[in-house]
Structure formats: structure tokens, C-alpha cells
Design an enzyme around this catalytic site. Structure first.
Site, mmCIF file in Angstrom:
data_model
loop_
_atom_site.group_PDB
_atom_site.id
_atom_site.type_symbol
_atom_site.label_atom_id
_atom_site.label_comp_id
_atom_site.label_asym_id
_atom_site.label_seq_id
_atom_site.Cartn_x
_atom_site.Cartn_y
_atom_site.Cartn_z
ATOM 1 N N HIS A 1 51.814 -8.195 9.039
ATOM 2 C CA HIS A 1 52.418 -7.356 10.078
ATOM 3 C C HIS A 1 51.398 -6.879 11.099
ATOM 4 O O HIS A 1 51.717 -6.109 12.007
ATOM 5 C CB HIS A 1 53.106 -6.150 9.412
ATOM 6 C CG HIS A 1 54.169 -5.523 10.241
ATOM 7 N ND1 HIS A 1 54.063 -4.250 10.762
ATOM 8 C CD2 HIS A 1 55.377 -5.989 10.654
ATOM 9 C CE1 HIS A 1 55.159 -3.954 11.435
ATOM 10 N NE2 HIS A 1 55.974 -4.988 11.395
ATOM 11 N N ASP B 1 35.913 -12.885 22.296
ATOM 12 C CA ASP B 1 34.454 -12.798 22.393
ATOM 13 C C ASP B 1 33.912 -11.751 21.428
ATOM 14 O O ASP B 1 34.430 -11.592 20.324
ATOM 15 C CB ASP B 1 34.021 -12.535 23.839
ATOM 16 C CG ASP B 1 34.359 -13.725 24.753
ATOM 17 O OD1 ASP B 1 34.600 -14.816 24.212
ATOM 18 O OD2 ASP B 1 34.383 -13.545 25.978
#
Length: 486
Positions: free
Chosen positions: A405, A412
Site C-alpha cells: 500500500h 536520483d
């Protein structure tokens, strides 16, 4: 009964030109319905899906569209303009000398919530750790506790939270609880009565309006936000609702999820989001509140926080689809990696192009979804996109047996977006959602370590060309046709 029906049929047969009249009525109905849907100016695929679906259901389609069709909540009705709310100065704009990124500027332009900072952000994994942290913080509240939830169930988790709120309300702390009328429909008056008797205020977001025939019911427009603000200084937000289904201390099959505990200047924005939702749901005015209590003067300044933080909100009150837009923009900005975790994956064309472009460009692009979500149709629709993603080089993982969930995007080494929004049309367009965009290398390194462990527990998806036509390919293809409506 059969005789009565036969008599009615014979009576109808005596009406002259009945067939012509019904055919003409159906054509006029279709023209009116098509005009109504086209004027919504949605994506062509979604528009055509609605038209074809409702045309196949004469007259009944009108009822379906009335209850569940696309709707816009006028922005001024929800926001009402901060210049008129008396709260506009609690959201300072990005200083001219600050190095605001393009993403921060997009977020501010589409939400009017400025870039901010946090002094501390703590990741909370699963419901057990999250509930313990929230209850501990509530126990220490001295002025107010504000809560907004999509799902709050009257089970063990919900009862523990209610009792903690009752204790603080009796101690003189102002408690305000805002619940979604559909997500929290299991909560009954007898469950709330002790809380209200203790002095707490309770409100419902978009309650049922079926008995008001001239006002469309907002069954499809829900607040999916999960937010707690304590004393204007501390906040919790993320993907975890209040229910036993998400408490890993009680159930081995509890949802796998992620939440966060936030302190610092950015709590001002989270408080503003709650207050606007509260004023909208209750009809109260800013004059009913002590502004100095909502935003304490001695809160940390923006310059004191080391973590760049910005609140992202989206919903049918705005056409900008801010959270969707920021996800796509963050993926395009990435130069090394794109890791996306979502329980519901039904991407639009822009998001799909961004993910495949990242993978084709050589970025470490990964997608983590549940092996089986709590919606069979959404699971099938998600899998219909896998072939294209795998061919582009996206690494796809299915998490199980627990229901995943978590809703997170990591790009990056320094940027992440975490919150309540799934990666699907409903979250990007229909639900009122809340996410946090955070920039900090240490914070993101800890999130990356957590996600690495999630990938390690998941099963890689292979590009299997010989999957069963009847068991896999056809169900996925038909589910994909319905994806604009999901």
C-alpha cells in the site's frame, strides 16, 4: 404477477407510434448525454469510454453518470481564496533570493503552497509503528489535535485512537476530526458520541446527498488524505489509514505501507490544508478560530530547516493535476534512477511515456506493485502495461503475499514524493490527495535502503510471450479498456 405484466404489455401495444417515440427519446437522450460528457473536456479515451458505456445502458446510464460521472468542485467553493480566508500570510512565497527548483515553482504555481523546509522527517513503516507514534504525540498535545482520514474504522485501531482523543479533549485540548463519508462509513453515531461529549468536533467530508434531487451526490469525490497536525508544530501524513487491516501487530496479512512524522516550517502548510478542508466541510469561517493558536509564532523559521519540503495537494477542485504533474516532471528531471512504488498502477500516456523514456535513456527504472491488490480489475489493468514497460527496460517487481500500500517515488539521490496518491486516474483526478515532496540526501538514502529491502522481497516480472490467452491476456486487455474509468 405474470397476468399484470401481460396486461401492461397489451396496454402499451395500443399506444400509437410507441416504438418511434421511444427511439426518438433515446436519440435525444444520447445527444444530451454526449454533449454533457464532451463539455467536461477530459482525455478523449476517458470521454469515449463514458459515452460508449452509457450508450449501452439506456436511461440506467444516466443514473450511473449522475452518481459516479466526472464532476468538478469549483475551486472557489473549496479554497474560497486565501485573501478572504484570513490565513493567506501563513503560506509565505518562495523568497526571491532562494534557489527554487523548477519542480518547486510548478508545485507553488498549481497549489499556492510555497516551498518550505522541515527540521526532521522520520519514516514510519507499517501501521504498528505509525499508530504508536501518533498516539504518543496525541498524549503530549497541549492545544489542539487535527485529524483528516479517508478510512477510520470502529475496530481496535480506531477505538484506541478515539479513546486517546477523548482523554485529550477532557484535558482541554481542542480536537477536530474530519472523516470521509464513504471511506469511514462504518463509523456510527454511538461510536462518536463519547468523543463529542468530551468536547471534540467531528465533521464529514462530502456526506451523502441522495435525498437532495437537485444537487449531484459526490459519491466519487472523496478525501483520500491522511493527516494529523498537533499543536501546529508536529504532523503525520502518508498512506496509512486507521484500521486493523493496516496494523501489523494484529494481523500477519496487514497492508505494507509507509507514513512519516514531520516537524518544522512545512507544518504550517499542512495545517493550512487541514483548515481549508475543515472550513469547506463544516461551513465555518476563519473568524471562528484563534489564528495564533493554529500557527504558533515561535515555530521554526524556513531558514532553520535542512530538509527541503513542499506540500502537494490535488483534487477535482483544480484542473492542474498537481501530484500527477509533479510525478511526471520528477521522472523527466531524473538522471540516474527512478523508483516507483504504488498499490494501483493505471498510468496515463504522459506518465507511461516518462517511465519508458527514463528506462530507454539508461536510467535505473523500477516499478514495485502488489502481486494482488484489493481490486482484481485494477490488478489486471496494471498488468496490461507491463509488456511495454519491460520492453523499454523498466524492471517490474510484484510484492506479496501482503498487500503493498506504499505510495512513493524516488529519483536520483535527493528527491522523493511520498503520500496518499496512487499512480492512477482516480488519485490524480478524482480524489483529494496529499503528498510531500522532499529533497535531502540522507533522508532519501534511508528511503532507498527501505525500498531496496522491498525489492528484495518481491518477485521480478518476466516478459513472458506465451501467457494464457484466456487467463491472462484477454482479462488484462479488457481491464485496460476500463482504465480511464478506474
Amino acid at each position: 404477477m405474470f397476468a399484470a405484466l401481460q396486461t401492461a404489455g397489451e396496454w402499451l401495444a395500443t399506444i400509437p407510434h410507441l416504438g418511434t417515440f421511444l427511439a426518438l427519446t433515446y436519440v435525444l437522450y444520447l445527444l444530451w448525454l454526449i454533449g454533457l460528457i464532451v463539455l467536461q473536456k477530459r482525455e478523449p479515451a476517458a470521454t469515449l469510454s463514458w459515452i460508449l458505456s452509457l450508450a449501452a445502458l439506456p436511461y440506467l446510464g444516466l443514473l450511473i453518470y449522475y452518481l459516479l460521472g466526472p464532476q468538478r468542485v469549483k475551486r472557489q467553493r473549496l479554497r474560497r481564496g486565501r485573501s478572504r480566508s484570513g490565513m493567506e500570510h501563513y503560506n509565505s512565497v518562495c523568497p526571491p533570493d532562494a534557489d527554487c527548483t523548477e519542480l518547486a515553482k510548478i508545485a507553488q504555481a498549481t497549489t499556492a503552497l510555497a516551498p518550505s523546509t522541515a527540521t526532521d522527517v522520520e519514516w514510519l513503516v507499517d501501521g504498528g509503528a505509525t499508530y504508536a507514534a501518533i498516539l504518543s504525540a496525541i498524549e503530549e498535545a497541549r492545544d489542539h489535535v487535527h485529524l483528516e482520514y479517508y478510512i477510520l474504522n470502529p475496530d481496535a485501531a480506531g477505538t484506541a485512537l478515539r479513546d486517546a482523543l477523548i482523554a485529550r479533549a477532557r484535558a482541554g485540548v481542542q480536537v477536530r476530526l474530519l472523516m470521509d463519508a464513504v471511506g469511514s462509513s462504518g463509523v456510527k453515531r454511538r461510536f462518536l458520541r463519547p468523543l463529542e461529549e468530551a468536547g471534540a468536533e467531528v465533521a464529514w467530508f462530502h456526506p451523502t446527498q441522495l435525498l437532495r434531487p437537485f444537487k449531484r451526490p459526490w459519491l466519487n469525490l472523496r478525501t483520500h488524505r491522511k493527516l494529523v497536525v498537533i499543536d501546529g508544530r508536529l504532523a503525520f501524513t502518508g498512506g496509512i489509514n486507521i484500521c486493523d487491516e493496516q496494523d501489523d501487530r494484529m494481523r500477519e496479512d496487514a497492508f505494507r505501507d509507509l507514513h512519516m512524522r514531520v516537524q518544522g516550517h512545512v507544518v504550517r502548510s499542512l495545517q493550512l490544508v487541514f483548515m481549508e478542508d475543515w472550513l469547506y466541510a463544516t461551513g465555518q469561517s476563519p473568524g471562528d478560530f484563534s489564528i495564533s493558536r493554529l500557527w504558533p509564532e515561535n515555530m521554526p523559521a524556513r531558514s532553520e530547516g535542512t530538509i527541503e519540503a513542499q506540500v502537494l495537494v490535488s483534487g477535482p477542485d483544480s484542473s492542474w493535476e498537481t501530484i500527477h504533474r509533479l510525478h511526471v516532471a520528477a521522472i523527466h528531471e531524473a538522471s540516474e534512477r527512478v523508483w516507483l512504488v504504488t498499490p494501483y498502477f493505471v498510468p496515463g500516456e504522459a506518465a507511461r511515456m516518462a517511465l519508458t523514456s527514463a528506462a530507454l535513456g539508461g536510467l535505473d527504472t523500477r516499478l514495485l506493485v502488489p502481486k494482488r491488490s484489493d481490486s482484481w480489475l485494477v490488478t489486471q489493468a496494471a498488468r496490461s502495461y507491463f509488456d511495454e514497460l519491460l520492453q523499454a527496460g523498466v524492471k517490474i517487481y510484484e510484492y506479496g503475499p501482503r498487500m503493498l500500500h506504499t505510495k512513493a517515488l524516488l529519483t536520483d539521490d535527493a528527491l522523493c514524493i511520498v503520500g496518499s496518491a496512487n499512480f492512477d486516474h482516480r488519485s490524480f483526478r478524482l480524489n483529494f490527495e496529499l503528498s510531500m515532496m522532499l529533497r535531502d540526501r540522507d533522508l532519501n538514502a534511508s528511503l532507498a535502503r527501505h525500498l531496496e529491502s522491498e525489492f528484495a522481497r518481491a518477485t521480478p516480472v518476466r516478459n513472458e510471450r506465451h501467457r494464457s490467452l484466456w487467463l491472462h491476456r484477454l482479462p488484462e486487455a479488457f481491464a485496460r479498456l476500463a482504465s480511464p474509468l478506474l
